[in-house]
Scaffold this motif. Structure first.
Motif, PDB file in Angstrom:
ATOM      1  N   GLU A  16      51.805  21.396  37.007  1.00 55.21           N
ATOM      2  CA  GLU A  16      52.735  21.842  35.965  1.00 55.21           C
ATOM      3  C   GLU A  16      52.255  23.157  35.337  1.00 55.21           C
ATOM      4  OE1 GLU A  16      55.788  22.501  34.552  1.00 55.21           O
ATOM      5  OE2 GLU A  16      55.971  20.474  35.383  1.00 55.21           O
ATOM      6  N   ILE A  17      53.216  24.012  35.085  1.00 52.64           N
ATOM      7  CA  ILE A  17      52.936  25.317  34.473  1.00 52.64           C
ATOM      8  C   ILE A  17      52.764  25.141  32.963  1.00 52.64           C
ATOM      9  CG2 ILE A  17      54.045  27.542  33.969  1.00 52.64           C
ATOM     10  CD1 ILE A  17      55.374  27.217  36.813  1.00 52.64           C
ATOM     11  N   ASN A  18      51.898  25.934  32.383  1.00 54.41           N
ATOM     12  CA  ASN A  18      51.688  25.865  30.930  1.00 54.41           C
ATOM     13  C   ASN A  18      52.800  26.640  30.217  1.00 54.41           C
ATOM     14  OD1 ASN A  18      50.881  26.104  28.293  1.00 54.41           O
ATOM     15  ND2 ASN A  18      48.773  26.742  28.768  1.00 54.41           N
ATOM     16  N   TRP A  19      53.902  25.944  29.922  1.00 61.00           N
ATOM     17  CA  TRP A  19      55.070  26.621  29.359  1.00 61.00           C
ATOM     18  C   TRP A  19      54.833  27.122  27.950  1.00 61.00           C
ATOM     19  CZ3 TRP A  19      57.990  28.488  32.766  1.00 61.00           C
ATOM     20  CH2 TRP A  19      58.174  27.820  33.980  1.00 61.00           C
ATOM     21  N   ASP A  20      53.872  26.505  27.274  1.00 56.22           N
ATOM     22  CA  ASP A  20      53.562  26.962  25.928  1.00 56.22           C
ATOM     23  C   ASP A  20      53.056  28.409  25.979  1.00 56.22           C
ATOM     24  OD1 ASP A  20      53.258  26.572  23.157  1.00 56.22           O
ATOM     25  OD2 ASP A  20      51.071  26.520  23.489  1.00 56.22           O
ATOM     26  N   GLU A  21      52.175  28.674  26.967  1.00 52.52           N
ATOM     27  CA  GLU A  21      51.661  30.036  27.139  1.00 52.52           C
ATOM     28  C   GLU A  21      52.813  30.997  27.467  1.00 52.52           C
ATOM     29  OE1 GLU A  21      48.429  30.424  29.975  1.00 52.52           O
ATOM     30  OE2 GLU A  21      49.043  32.483  30.457  1.00 52.52           O
ATOM     31  N   PHE A  22      53.716  30.547  28.345  1.00 51.84           N
ATOM     32  CA  PHE A  22      54.871  31.360  28.733  1.00 51.84           C
ATOM     33  C   PHE A  22      55.661  31.807  27.502  1.00 51.84           C
ATOM     34  CE2 PHE A  22      59.468  31.291  29.932  1.00 51.84           C
ATOM     35  CZ  PHE A  22      59.479  32.332  30.849  1.00 51.84           C
ATOM     36  N   TYR A  23      56.002  30.854  26.631  1.00 49.05           N
ATOM     37  CA  TYR A  23      56.828  31.212  25.470  1.00 49.05           C
ATOM     38  C   TYR A  23      56.033  32.034  24.449  1.00 49.05           C
ATOM     39  CZ  TYR A  23      60.544  28.422  27.429  1.00 49.05           C
ATOM     40  OH  TYR A  23      61.523  27.955  28.261  1.00 49.05           O
ATOM     41  N   GLN A  24      54.742  31.772  24.346  1.00 52.79           N
ATOM     42  CA  GLN A  24      53.889  32.584  23.469  1.00 52.79           C
ATOM     43  C   GLN A  24      53.953  34.059  23.875  1.00 52.79           C
ATOM     44  OE1 GLN A  24      51.867  32.127  20.803  1.00 52.79           O
ATOM     45  NE2 GLN A  24      52.574  30.024  20.555  1.00 52.79           N
ATOM     46  N   VAL A  25      53.824  34.305  25.171  1.00 54.63           N
ATOM     47  CA  VAL A  25      53.779  35.690  25.656  1.00 54.63           C
ATOM     48  C   VAL A  25      55.161  36.345  25.509  1.00 54.63           C
ATOM     49  CG1 VAL A  25      53.216  37.212  27.593  1.00 54.63           C
ATOM     50  CG2 VAL A  25      51.906  35.130  27.237  1.00 54.63           C
ATOM     51  N   ILE A  26      56.232  35.581  25.853  1.00 56.31           N
ATOM     52  CA  ILE A  26      57.597  36.107  25.705  1.00 56.31           C
ATOM     53  C   ILE A  26      57.853  36.499  24.253  1.00 56.31           C
ATOM     54  CG2 ILE A  26      60.006  35.368  25.543  1.00 56.31           C
ATOM     55  CD1 ILE A  26      59.979  34.298  28.137  1.00 56.31           C
ATOM     56  N   ASN A  78      51.079  42.812  24.375  1.00 58.38           N
ATOM     57  CA  ASN A  78      52.469  43.156  24.037  1.00 58.38           C
ATOM     58  C   ASN A  78      52.566  44.403  23.169  1.00 58.38           C
ATOM     59  OD1 ASN A  78      52.316  40.300  24.716  1.00 58.38           O
ATOM     60  ND2 ASN A  78      54.492  40.231  24.223  1.00 58.38           N
ATOM     61  N   VAL A  79      51.775  44.436  22.111  1.00 57.45           N
ATOM     62  CA  VAL A  79      51.873  45.522  21.134  1.00 57.45           C
ATOM     63  C   VAL A  79      51.475  46.850  21.772  1.00 57.45           C
ATOM     64  CG1 VAL A  79      50.968  46.393  18.943  1.00 57.45           C
ATOM     65  CG2 VAL A  79      51.442  43.938  19.230  1.00 57.45           C
ATOM     66  N   LYS A  80      50.398  46.802  22.540  1.00 57.68           N
ATOM     67  CA  LYS A  80      49.874  47.994  23.190  1.00 57.68           C
ATOM     68  C   LYS A  80      50.889  48.594  24.170  1.00 57.68           C
ATOM     69  CE  LYS A  80      45.795  48.988  25.959  1.00 57.68           C
ATOM     70  NZ  LYS A  80      44.716  48.322  26.678  1.00 57.68           N
ATOM     71  N   ARG A  81      51.521  47.737  24.966  1.00 57.13           N
ATOM     72  CA  ARG A  81      52.467  48.225  25.987  1.00 57.13           C
ATOM     73  C   ARG A  81      53.630  48.981  25.351  1.00 57.13           C
ATOM     74  NH1 ARG A  81      48.717  47.534  29.149  1.00 57.13           N
ATOM     75  NH2 ARG A  81      48.558  45.721  30.542  1.00 57.13           N
ATOM     76  N   LEU A  82      54.208  48.396  24.306  1.00 56.21           N
ATOM     77  CA  LEU A  82      55.358  49.039  23.671  1.00 56.21           C
ATOM     78  C   LEU A  82      54.948  50.316  22.949  1.00 56.21           C
ATOM     79  CD1 LEU A  82      57.876  46.506  22.137  1.00 56.21           C
ATOM     80  CD2 LEU A  82      58.160  48.099  24.042  1.00 56.21           C
ATOM     81  N   ALA A  83      53.803  50.262  22.262  1.00 54.02           N
ATOM     82  CA  ALA A  83      53.334  51.444  21.523  1.00 54.02           C
ATOM     83  C   ALA A  83      53.117  52.604  22.488  1.00 54.02           C
ATOM     84  CB  ALA A  83      52.043  51.121  20.773  1.00 54.02           C
ATOM     85  N   HIS A  84      52.568  52.296  23.651  1.00 57.60           N
ATOM     86  CA  HIS A  84      52.308  53.346  24.639  1.00 57.60           C
ATOM     87  C   HIS A  84      53.620  53.945  25.146  1.00 57.60           C
ATOM     88  CE1 HIS A  84      49.986  55.440  27.743  1.00 57.60           C
ATOM     89  NE2 HIS A  84      51.033  55.208  28.519  1.00 57.60           N
ATOM     90  N   HIS A  85      54.610  53.079  25.391  1.00 51.87           N
ATOM     91  CA  HIS A  85      55.898  53.564  25.886  1.00 51.87           C
ATOM     92  C   HIS A  85      56.556  54.468  24.851  1.00 51.87           C
ATOM     93  CE1 HIS A  85      60.103  53.555  27.241  1.00 51.87           C
ATOM     94  NE2 HIS A  85      59.601  53.373  28.446  1.00 51.87           N
ATOM     95  N   LYS A  86      56.521  54.044  23.597  1.00 53.98           N
ATOM     96  CA  LYS A  86      57.115  54.857  22.520  1.00 53.98           C
ATOM     97  C   LYS A  86      56.419  56.206  22.431  1.00 53.98           C
ATOM     98  CE  LYS A  86      58.381  51.100  19.524  1.00 53.98           C
ATOM     99  NZ  LYS A  86      57.818  50.257  18.469  1.00 53.98           N
ATOM    100  N   ARG A  87      55.098  56.171  22.486  1.00 55.58           N
ATOM    101  CA  ARG A  87      54.329  57.420  22.348  1.00 55.58           C
ATOM    102  C   ARG A  87      54.668  58.375  23.495  1.00 55.58           C
ATOM    103  NH1 ARG A  87      49.032  55.760  22.434  1.00 55.58           N
ATOM    104  NH2 ARG A  87      48.703  56.659  24.500  1.00 55.58           N
ATOM    105  N   ALA A  88      54.702  57.838  24.707  1.00 54.60           N
ATOM    106  CA  ALA A  88      55.004  58.687  25.861  1.00 54.60           C
ATOM    107  C   ALA A  88      56.401  59.304  25.709  1.00 54.60           C
ATOM    108  CB  ALA A  88      54.921  57.878  27.152  1.00 54.60           C
ATOM    109  N   HIS A  89      57.340  58.499  25.208  1.00 55.19           N
ATOM    110  CA  HIS A  89      58.706  59.006  25.037  1.00 55.19           C
ATOM    111  C   HIS A  89      58.732  60.094  23.957  1.00 55.19           C
ATOM    112  CE1 HIS A  89      63.018  58.883  25.510  1.00 55.19           C
ATOM    113  NE2 HIS A  89      63.157  58.833  24.199  1.00 55.19           N
ATOM    114  N   ASP A  90      58.073  59.837  22.848  1.00 58.62           N
ATOM    115  CA  ASP A  90      58.062  60.820  21.747  1.00 58.62           C
ATOM    116  C   ASP A  90      57.352  62.106  22.171  1.00 58.62           C
ATOM    117  OD1 ASP A  90      59.410  59.020  20.258  1.00 58.62           O
ATOM    118  OD2 ASP A  90      57.664  58.336  19.101  1.00 58.62           O
TER     119      ASP A  90
END
Lengths: 313, 95
Positions: free
Chosen positions: A261-271, A278-290
């Motif tokens: 069985e997959i650990n669905w709790d981890e799945f929803y935590q990450v989503i 999570n925070v790093k990925r989005l911040a990097h994308h925003k910075r690159a765009h700006d």
């Protein structure tokens, strides 16, 4: 024509296995579903460049480096094919970007996991691209024309990605004891998140109902996951690595591997934004765009100047 | 929100001389030259083409899907435009 009649004709068309093209009539919900799915797919390709970009400067040889660069360039290309398909549904690239930045649009959770060492680059290519291929091969038959055509292009290019990853894993698995341990460790960490890429079990999948009826989705989450497991287990055997699942067992009767069985709790935590990066990925994308703002400005100014010059001449 | 995305261009690729140009997708670019370069980088990374057309998306005029039946109706009843309409005498060859 009233909507009910139009919707009937729409469904008949789908049942005849005809594709829907951008200017054809479609139910608003079909359009919305596709914008959500295709944009999420596009964002995943683009955000997916980050965990791999992390290793360009530290690739162990020039060969590995040019290959990794070419792979990441492909991911950018895949994102652009998909944005192009998504824009035919009547949403602008600006809006798509904004939805990513505000968190309204998601991307695949797998890219919120870090790539800690070179073996992870192998595991990402082998497992993450491998899982993506299983999904994308199925989507080549999706009902929206531009999305299906994008998938055909992408599938042609993806098999290089998976093979380069598997080659790295094979090299390490057959290397020194320490290298072999690194390869096994990368497999241990990325195996379960890769299985999660196919989404919740069919019974718990909130977006599946209409998607199946409208032939956007051609195979269920669980069917695709099973396909991926069946082919990957044997690939692991070939290079002498073991899948980190004590319940994994060949089921003669089903003709498939049974798995734990997959650990669905981890799945929803990450989503829900609580994954490792999570925070790093989005911040990097925003910075690159700006930081690209001045390039867009300069290109626009140059184009304007050229037009004026032409008109004066 | 300001428009940040640059104009849209449709991309057509000819894979070999003698073959027709085929629509492959779109790119955003400030001008024609940039559109060509972006199209090259995006759609021909593996020698998929030897020539590219880029056309501003808003310059394309398309027929309307809802009018499909009436628009193409004039050719529906003219089966005599097809060679199979004609009866050939028995024994006639190479025709």
């Amino acid at each position: 024509m009233e909507n009910l009649k139009l919707e009937e004709l729409f469904q008949e068309k789908l049942d005849r296995e005809e594709k829907i093209e951008p200017k054809d009539w479609m139910p608003e919900k079909y359009r919305k579903h596709l914008i959500r799915q295709v944009s999420q797919h596009a964002h995943s390709e683009v955000i997916g460049m980050q965990p791999e970009g992390n290793w360009i400067t530290r690739a162990p040889s020039l060969r590995h480096k040019v290959v990794l660069l070419a792979k990441i360039q492909d991911e950018a290309g895949h994102g652009l094919y998909l944005y192009s398909a998504c824009e035919t549904l009547g949403i602008s690239r600006d809006e798509l970007n904004e939805q990513l930045h505000t968190g309204k649009a998601k991307y695949s959770s797998i890219f919120n996991y870090p790539t800690l060492n070179w073996a992870d680059i192998g595991a990402v290519g082998w497992l993450v691209d491998g899982a993506a291929i299983v999904n994308q091969v199925s989507l080549q038959r999706t009902s929206f024309g531009p999305y299906a055509r994008g998938m055909v292009r992408i599938c042609k290019e993806e098999s290089f990605h998976q093979r380069q990853g598997y080659e790295i894993m094979a090299e390490m698995a057959m290397g020194s004891q320490e290298q072999k341990e690194m390869a096994q460790d990368a497999l241990n960490r990325l195996w379960w998140p890769s299985l999660m890429m196919f989404g919740p079990h069919d019974a718990d999948s909130p977006n599946s109902g209409n998607a199946v009826k409208w032939k956007i989705k051609r195979e269920s989450n669980d069917e695709l996951r099973q396909k991926f497991i069946d082919k990957t287990v044997d690939q692991a055997k070939v290079i002498g690595l073991s899948i980190p699942d004590p319940d994994l067992k060949w089921n003669e009767e089903r003709g498939h591997y049974d798995f734990g069985e997959i650990n669905w709790d981890e799945f929803y935590q990450v989503i829900n934004g609580n994954g490792p990066n999570n925070v790093k990925r989005l911040a990097h994308h925003k910075r690159a765009h700006d930081e690209g703002e001045w390039v867009r400005e300069a290109a626009t100014a140059y184009a304007r100047k050229q037009t004026i010059k032409k008109n004066v001449a | 929100m300001s428009d940040n995305q640059l104009p849209l261009w449709e991309v057509f690729i000819q894979s070999k001389t003698g073959l027709p140009y085929k629509h492959v997708g779109s790119v955003h670019a400030a001008d024609a030259e940039m559109a060509l370069q972006n199209a090259r980088d995006l759609y021909t990374r593996r020698n998929e083409g030897r020539s590219i057309w880029v056309v501003p998306s808003d310059a394309i005029v398309a027929s309307v899907p809802e009018d499909e039946d009436s628009f193409f109706d004039p050719s529906d009843d003219k089966i005599y435009r097809h060679p199979t309409f004609y009866e050939m005498p028995k024994g006639a060859k190479h025709i």
